[in-house]
Design a protein around this motif. Structure first.
Motif, short mmCIF file in Angstrom:
data_model
loop_
_atom_site.label_atom_id
_atom_site.label_comp_id
_atom_site.label_asym_id
_atom_site.label_seq_id
_atom_site.Cartn_x
_atom_site.Cartn_y
_atom_site.Cartn_z
N ARG A 68 39.68 25.42 27.70
CA ARG A 68 40.26 24.99 26.43
C ARG A 68 40.24 23.47 26.41
NH1 ARG A 68 44.13 28.00 22.64
NH2 ARG A 68 44.11 30.16 23.32
N LEU A 69 39.70 22.89 25.35
CA LEU A 69 39.62 21.44 25.25
C LEU A 69 40.99 20.85 24.96
CD1 LEU A 69 36.33 21.09 23.16
CD2 LEU A 69 36.61 21.04 25.64
N GLN A 70 41.24 19.67 25.52
CA GLN A 70 42.51 18.97 25.35
C GLN A 70 42.26 17.61 24.71
OE1 GLN A 70 45.42 20.48 26.20
NE2 GLN A 70 44.30 22.27 26.99
N TRP A 71 43.09 17.25 23.74
CA TRP A 71 42.90 16.01 23.00
C TRP A 71 44.19 15.18 22.98
CZ3 TRP A 71 37.86 15.62 22.07
CH2 TRP A 71 37.12 16.80 21.92
N GLY A 72 44.99 15.29 24.02
CA GLY A 72 46.31 14.67 24.03
C GLY A 72 46.31 13.17 23.89
N ASP A 73 45.23 12.50 24.28
CA ASP A 73 45.19 11.04 24.21
C ASP A 73 44.69 10.53 22.86
OD1 ASP A 73 42.67 12.12 24.76
OD2 ASP A 73 41.95 10.25 25.65
N ILE A 74 44.37 11.42 21.93
CA ILE A 74 43.90 11.03 20.59
C ILE A 74 45.07 11.20 19.63
CG2 ILE A 74 42.31 11.56 18.71
CD1 ILE A 74 40.25 12.37 20.75
N ASP A 75 45.43 10.11 18.95
CA ASP A 75 46.64 10.14 18.12
C ASP A 75 46.36 10.47 16.66
OD1 ASP A 75 45.37 7.85 17.33
OD2 ASP A 75 47.03 6.48 17.80
N ARG A 76 45.21 11.07 16.38
CA ARG A 76 44.89 11.53 15.03
C ARG A 76 44.91 13.06 14.99
NH1 ARG A 76 39.25 9.04 14.59
NH2 ARG A 76 39.55 8.84 16.85
N PRO A 77 45.15 13.66 13.85
CA PRO A 77 45.11 15.13 13.76
C PRO A 77 43.73 15.66 14.15
CG PRO A 77 46.14 14.19 11.81
CD PRO A 77 45.54 13.04 12.56
N ILE A 78 43.71 16.76 14.90
CA ILE A 78 42.46 17.37 15.35
C ILE A 78 42.10 18.49 14.37
CG2 ILE A 78 41.25 18.43 17.28
CD1 ILE A 78 42.41 15.64 17.87
N ALA A 79 40.99 18.35 13.67
CA ALA A 79 40.67 19.27 12.57
C ALA A 79 39.19 19.65 12.60
CB ALA A 79 41.00 18.63 11.23
N ASP A 80 38.88 20.79 11.99
CA ASP A 80 37.49 21.24 11.93
C ASP A 80 37.31 22.14 10.72
OD1 ASP A 80 34.84 21.59 12.60
OD2 ASP A 80 35.23 22.85 14.36
N LYS A 81 36.05 22.49 10.47
CA LYS A 81 35.66 23.38 9.39
C LYS A 81 34.62 24.34 9.93
CE LYS A 81 31.95 23.80 6.38
NZ LYS A 81 30.52 23.78 6.78
N HIS A 82 34.63 25.56 9.41
CA HIS A 82 33.62 26.56 9.79
C HIS A 82 33.08 27.23 8.55
CE1 HIS A 82 31.54 29.62 12.16
NE2 HIS A 82 31.95 30.48 11.23
#
Length: 435
Positions: A68-82
């Motif tokens: 599972r990818l972790q993005w804790g150090d990025i302070d922007r919302p993590i978003a995607d589209k499919h």
């Protein structure tokens, strides 16, 4: 855990306990189940269906079958589209940098072409040097510094899905809504998303040609994703004609660059891209309304900021730093370009979008078998939208082909895919429903 007991209970219509689903999927991922057992499970689900709770458990178990990818150090919302796939659907290529330019982090894990639909990765591979499978550190770095990265799925993300899908593909169980839902969402959950928007296509060029079925799938995806902790919504969009005015790989990449440079205003493609950008921004809390989100997306385009994000992403992933400025230098063109002429005067009233996608494959722009090599140069461009008034002998598209014979065949096929009428047609809205 006794696999055949789980299969038997689902065959008999029982609701499976989440713990049993987790055990079954863990065994599948570990290679402890036979193909017969996997196929029997898939067929039982196809016939008996699953409750929302079962689908959530299946999706989570498949997401947990790998990294599972972790993005804790990025302070922007993590978003995607499919997207569920279509013809001329290159929305992701423009949407990711637009969303990133507006303040989102977009780790977009995309796929190759499936059947008659084009694949985002195949389009990106028309860019020399672009790395669609970077290591995890580079992927994280590009998302952090560029704002978005569009790459392919690695074997470490939701590996259970890969094995289950391979069996579904040869057991006539691909079209099970519970299994489709778990397959799509397990990869998105493994990517560590906070929000997700879904483009569910409907029409003769979509996998879901029936609107009712498309709405059922969209509802399933939204409910299960939200049940798994990812804020999710869906738009149902029309696929009764190609979305872009191009269908192919390098031709769609040129279309993308033109779009980011402001050259595709007031098109169906622009309407879809901006709608999904607005949806992503609202779901992530950056915009308070769709109108505000769309305004932000338009400014990201007009200011050139989205194009800068795209260029940075391409460069960081190994592509040319000046692709935006010099696309002719890098995107190969087919040796033969031939106009497709209208057979009569009138209105372009309807087309076989699926047939257009198949014609791209016939040109060499898609795969009939997994090992086939793609000719990224070929396809169609300058496709006129439905509702256009044409005169006999006027071009309705341009074929890009490897030789004269292929160009002639493709031109004849494309002309046959369109219906020209004396009366102006009533067209389907490009976006019909939000779920």
């Amino acid at each position: 855990m006794i696999p055949q007991e789980i299969i038997r209970r689902k065959r008999d219509g029982d609701e499976l306990d989440p713990a049993d689903i987790r055990s079954f999927i863990a065994a599948l991922a570990a290679g402890q189940l036979s193909e017969g057992q996997i196929g029997a499970f898939a067929m039982a689900v196809w016939f008996k269906g699953m409750s929302r709770e079962e689908i959530v458990a299946l999706t989570l178990a498949m997401a947990d079958s790998g990294d599972r990818l972790q993005w804790g150090d990025i302070d922007r919302p993590i978003a995607d589209k499919h997207s569920t796939g279509g013809v001329g659907d290159n929305v992701s290529l423009m949407l990711a940098p637009i969303a990133a330019a507006c303040g989102l982090a977009v780790p977009m894990i995309s796929g190759r072409g499936l059947g008659h639909t084009g694949g985002t990765l195949d389009k990106l591979e028309s860019i020399p040097g672009y790395r669609i499978t970077p290591d995890a550190d580079l992927f994280h770095k590009v998302v952090n510094q560029a704002g978005c990265a569009i790459i392919g799925q690695t074997g470490a993300l939701a590996p259970a899905d890969g094995r289950l899908y391979a069996v579904r593909d040869v057991t006539a169980t691909v079209d099970s809504i519970p299994l489709i839902t778990a397959s799509i969402l397990s990869k998105k959950l493994a990517a560590g998303l906070q929000t997700l928007v879904l483009d569910v296509k409907v029409g003769n060029g979509a996998f879901m040609a029936d609107r009712a079925q498309a709405e059922i799938l969209a509802q399933s995806l939204v409910e299960v994703a939200n049940g798994a902790g990812v804020k999710t919504s869906a738009l149902i969009t029309d696929m009764n004609q190609p979305l872009a005015d191009a269908a192919g790989n390098a031709v769609e990449m040129r279309n993308c660059l033109d779009f980011l440079a402001g050259g595709k205003a007031d098109t169906r493609l622009e309407a879809v891209v901006l709608a999904f950008a607005a949806e992503m921004l609202v779901k992530s809390g950056i915009a308070v309304s769709s109108d505000e989100g769309e305004g932000m997306a338009r400014r990201a385009l007009s200011s050139g900021k989205a194009a800068e994000v795209f260029a940075r992403m391409v460069s960081m992933l190994g592509g040319p730093a000046d692709l935006m400025e010099n696309p002719v230098r890098y995107l190969a063109r087919a040796p033969v370009e031939k106009p497709v002429l209208a057979a009569r005067s009138g209105w372009l009233a309807a087309c076989d979008a699926r047939g257009i996608g198949v014609s791209v494959i016939d040109l060499g722009g898609g795969r009939r078998h997994p090992a086939d090599r793609i000719d990224h140069r070929v396809g169609f461009s300058e496709l006129l939208p439905l509702g256009s008034r044409v005169s006999a002998g006027e071009p309705i598209a341009l074929v890009h082909a490897a030789d004269d014979a292929a160009a002639a065949r493709a031109a004849a096929a494309l002309a046959a895919h369109y219906r020209i009428t004396e009366d102006s047609p009533e067209l389907t809205p490009v976006i019909s429903t939000r779920i």
